[in-house]
Design an enzyme around this catalytic site. Structure first.
Site, mmCIF file in Angstrom:
data_model
loop_
_atom_site.group_PDB
_atom_site.id
_atom_site.type_symbol
_atom_site.label_atom_id
_atom_site.label_comp_id
_atom_site.label_asym_id
_atom_site.label_seq_id
_atom_site.Cartn_x
_atom_site.Cartn_y
_atom_site.Cartn_z
ATOM 1 N N HIS A 1 -31.666 4.024 -18.951
ATOM 2 C CA HIS A 1 -31.823 2.836 -18.105
ATOM 3 C C HIS A 1 -32.932 3.101 -17.077
ATOM 4 C CE1 HIS A 1 -30.842 -0.773 -15.969
ATOM 5 N NE2 HIS A 1 -30.496 -0.125 -14.876
ATOM 6 N N ASP B 1 -15.333 -0.568 0.261
ATOM 7 C CA ASP B 1 -16.659 -0.227 0.809
ATOM 8 C C ASP B 1 -16.466 0.705 1.988
ATOM 9 O OD1 ASP B 1 -19.589 -1.713 0.225
ATOM 10 O OD2 ASP B 1 -19.481 -0.652 2.148
ATOM 11 N N ARG C 1 -31.717 -9.097 -20.427
ATOM 12 C CA ARG C 1 -33.098 -9.377 -19.996
ATOM 13 C C ARG C 1 -34.035 -9.481 -21.199
ATOM 14 N NH1 ARG C 1 -32.717 -5.342 -14.741
ATOM 15 N NH2 ARG C 1 -32.007 -6.959 -13.302
ATOM 16 N N ALA D 1 -19.041 -2.987 -2.106
ATOM 17 C CA ALA D 1 -18.875 -4.451 -2.033
ATOM 18 C C ALA D 1 -20.217 -5.105 -1.718
ATOM 19 C CB ALA D 1 -17.822 -4.806 -0.991
ATOM 20 N N ARG E 1 -35.778 4.206 -10.064
ATOM 21 C CA ARG E 1 -34.331 4.448 -9.974
ATOM 22 C C ARG E 1 -34.053 5.933 -9.711
ATOM 23 N NH1 ARG E 1 -35.263 0.772 -14.214
ATOM 24 N NH2 ARG E 1 -34.105 -1.187 -14.110
ATOM 25 N N ASP F 1 -29.996 -4.665 -19.672
ATOM 26 C CA ASP F 1 -31.346 -4.622 -20.250
ATOM 27 C C ASP F 1 -31.431 -5.519 -21.495
ATOM 28 O OD1 ASP F 1 -31.874 -2.780 -18.265
ATOM 29 O OD2 ASP F 1 -31.409 -1.060 -19.537
HETATM 30 P P1 NAI Z 1 -26.016 -2.675 -2.004
HETATM 31 O O1 NAI Z 1 -26.713 -1.866 -0.968
HETATM 32 O O2 NAI Z 1 -26.036 -4.156 -1.879
HETATM 33 O O3 NAI Z 1 -24.483 -2.232 -2.083
HETATM 34 C C1 NAI Z 1 -24.062 -0.907 -2.126
HETATM 35 C C2 NAI Z 1 -22.782 -0.805 -1.307
HETATM 36 O O4 NAI Z 1 -22.241 0.514 -1.440
HETATM 37 C C3 NAI Z 1 -22.981 -1.046 0.201
HETATM 38 O O5 NAI Z 1 -22.183 -2.119 0.639
HETATM 39 C C4 NAI Z 1 -22.586 0.277 0.826
HETATM 40 O O6 NAI Z 1 -21.951 0.127 2.107
HETATM 41 C C5 NAI Z 1 -21.618 0.818 -0.216
HETATM 42 N N1 NAI Z 1 -21.377 2.259 -0.116
HETATM 43 C C6 NAI Z 1 -22.264 3.253 0.143
HETATM 44 N N2 NAI Z 1 -21.635 4.449 0.157
HETATM 45 C C7 NAI Z 1 -20.338 4.204 -0.125
HETATM 46 C C8 NAI Z 1 -19.190 5.025 -0.266
HETATM 47 N N3 NAI Z 1 -19.265 6.353 -0.127
HETATM 48 N N4 NAI Z 1 -18.011 4.436 -0.535
HETATM 49 C C9 NAI Z 1 -17.911 3.098 -0.680
HETATM 50 N N5 NAI Z 1 -18.968 2.254 -0.564
HETATM 51 C C10 NAI Z 1 -20.159 2.815 -0.276
HETATM 52 O O7 NAI Z 1 -26.622 -2.218 -3.393
HETATM 53 P P2 NAI Z 1 -26.509 -3.008 -4.811
HETATM 54 O O8 NAI Z 1 -27.690 -3.868 -4.971
HETATM 55 O O9 NAI Z 1 -25.153 -3.578 -4.927
HETATM 56 O O10 NAI Z 1 -26.687 -1.785 -5.837
HETATM 57 C C11 NAI Z 1 -25.674 -0.813 -5.964
HETATM 58 C C12 NAI Z 1 -26.112 0.295 -6.914
HETATM 59 O O11 NAI Z 1 -26.166 -0.235 -8.235
HETATM 60 C C13 NAI Z 1 -27.498 0.878 -6.642
HETATM 61 O O12 NAI Z 1 -27.498 2.266 -6.857
HETATM 62 C C14 NAI Z 1 -28.377 0.182 -7.653
HETATM 63 O O13 NAI Z 1 -29.545 0.906 -7.941
HETATM 64 C C15 NAI Z 1 -27.429 0.098 -8.817
HETATM 65 N N6 NAI Z 1 -27.749 -0.900 -9.836
HETATM 66 C C16 NAI Z 1 -27.550 -0.523 -11.133
HETATM 67 C C17 NAI Z 1 -27.780 -1.409 -12.158
HETATM 68 C C18 NAI Z 1 -27.535 -0.969 -13.579
HETATM 69 O O14 NAI Z 1 -27.905 -1.699 -14.514
HETATM 70 N N7 NAI Z 1 -26.914 0.169 -13.808
HETATM 71 C C19 NAI Z 1 -28.255 -2.780 -11.897
HETATM 72 C C20 NAI Z 1 -28.400 -3.078 -10.495
HETATM 73 C C21 NAI Z 1 -28.148 -2.156 -9.503
#
Ligand code: NAI
Length: 308
Positions: free
Chosen positions: A175, A32, A151, A8, A88, A148
């Site tokens: 990616h 979460d 963007r 979340a 990444r 991507d």
């Molecule tokens: P964030 O840190 O804001 O949110 C991640 C959430 O996951 C946190 O609230 C955390 O408590 C929760 N979490 C961690 N372990 C968990 C578990 N075992 N069970 C449930 N929840 C858990 O990070 P954000 O910015 O939301 O990014 C999330 C992921 O998405 C990252 O790995 C990031 O690199 C990736 N990402 C991928 C993109 C894509 O195009 N594929 C684009 C942007 C981000």
């Protein structure tokens, strides 16, 4: 239509918000690990319902997967995001453990679900879900190319000084900054190839700006971006939920398509109620083929670091 979003955080909450605003899902469950966090995000989002005019019910839970039971689509955004200067790929160790346990909990309660993987390094995390869950390949989709490509269109519109809605373009490949293959040759402005308007040098600049799109934002924000990632995920979810048969570049398990196999990497796919309904094979130039093959090698190197 029930959708679960695990994580979340920035991207998870943003995608839940876009899904709700588009009003096609009956329920979104946010999960979460941080105590009370998903419940708080869900309540905050629900308090926007009367303001934004949606009826989607959003509920939050701290790790109670029974609340996710019967989800049609599950999105995995849980894990850590990169900080400025990080790649990444550096997230692999921590996120692999999280993605593996989360996907198994999701399937236990929703055996017929379609999974969209967002956590990075996304192509490798998508492959991990394939290897560890045994779900059919049409039901595991990695989100990267949709973002991507958005963007890429933003950068093209900027260079063309044209409205973004007049611009079309697609990014395939891995990616990652080096792995992305922006298809400038096929990009158009109102059906006219962009090469009619932009010099080779300017197009190369667009390509470079697209590839470092995520890193540029991480540098500005101090953490990774969320609006466009959340919107991109919501687009994929809507295409599946509403059986739109839209084409998005997504990370899909390849079995000979584009001359590649046993990896997940970004290629154009048709998305509908069955998830990946087909993979679209476009004719690539020799340079594009070479770039895609190098991108695939890098993804495979990353995959080799997985403990399956
Ligand atoms: P964030 O840190 O804001 O949110 C991640 C959430 O996951 C946190 O609230 C955390 O408590 C929760 N979490 C961690 N372990 C968990 C578990 N075992 N069970 C449930 N929840 C858990 O990070 P954000 O910015 O939301 O990014 C999330 C992921 O998405 C990252 O790995 C990031 O690199 C990736 N990402 C991928 C993109 C894509 O195009 N594929 C684009 C942007 C981000």
């Amino acid at each position: 239509m029930k959708v679960t979003v695990v994580g979340a955080g920035a991207v998870g909450a943003s995608c839940a918000e876009y899904i709700a605003i588009k009003n096609f899902a009956s329920e979104v469950v946010l999960v979460d690990i941080k105590e009370g966090f998903a419940e708080g995000k869900a309540m905050d989002l629900m308090q926007t319902a009367s303001l934004n005019g949606f009826d989607t019910k959003i509920v939050g839970t701290t790790g109670d997967y029974s609340k996710t039971a019967g989800s049609d689509i599950c999105v995995i955004t849980s894990g850590i995001a990169r900080k400025p200067g990080m790649s990444r790929d550096e997230l692999l160790g921590i996120n692999a453990g999280i993605v593996k346990s989360v996907s198994s909990s999701l399937i236990e309660h929703s055996p017929n679900t379609i999974i969209i993987v967002v956590s990075n390094p996304m192509d490798t995390m998508t492959y991990l879900v394939h290897k560890t869950t045994g779900l059919p390949k049409n039901r595991i989709i990695g989100m990267g190319g949709a973002l991507d490509s958005a963007r890429f269109k933003y950068r093209l519109a900027e260079a063309l000084e044209a409205p973004i809605s007049d611009v079309d373009g697609m990014v395939i490949g891995g990616h990652s900054d080096k792995g992305m293959v922006p298809l400038t040759r096929l990009a158009t402005r109102n059906s006219v190839p962009v090469s009619e308007f932009l010099s080779e040098e300017r197009l190369e600049q667009v390509k470079q700006d697209t590839k470092v799109g995520g890193a540029t934002l991480t540098g500005l924000l101090g953490t990774s971006a969320w609006y466009a990632p959340g919107a991109a995920v919501s687009g994929l979810v809507q295409a599946i939920a509403c059986d739109q048969k839209k084409i998005y570049p997504c990370s899909a398990l390849l079995d000979g398509e584009y001359g590649l196999s046993d990896l997940c990497i970004g290629v154009p796919v048709v998305l509908g109620r069955n998830g990946i309904e087909s993979i679209v094979e476009i004719n690539l130039s020799d340079a594009e083929k070479e770039h895609l093959a190098a991108s695939a090698d890098a993804v495979k190197t990353n995959n080799a670091n997985l403990e399956l």
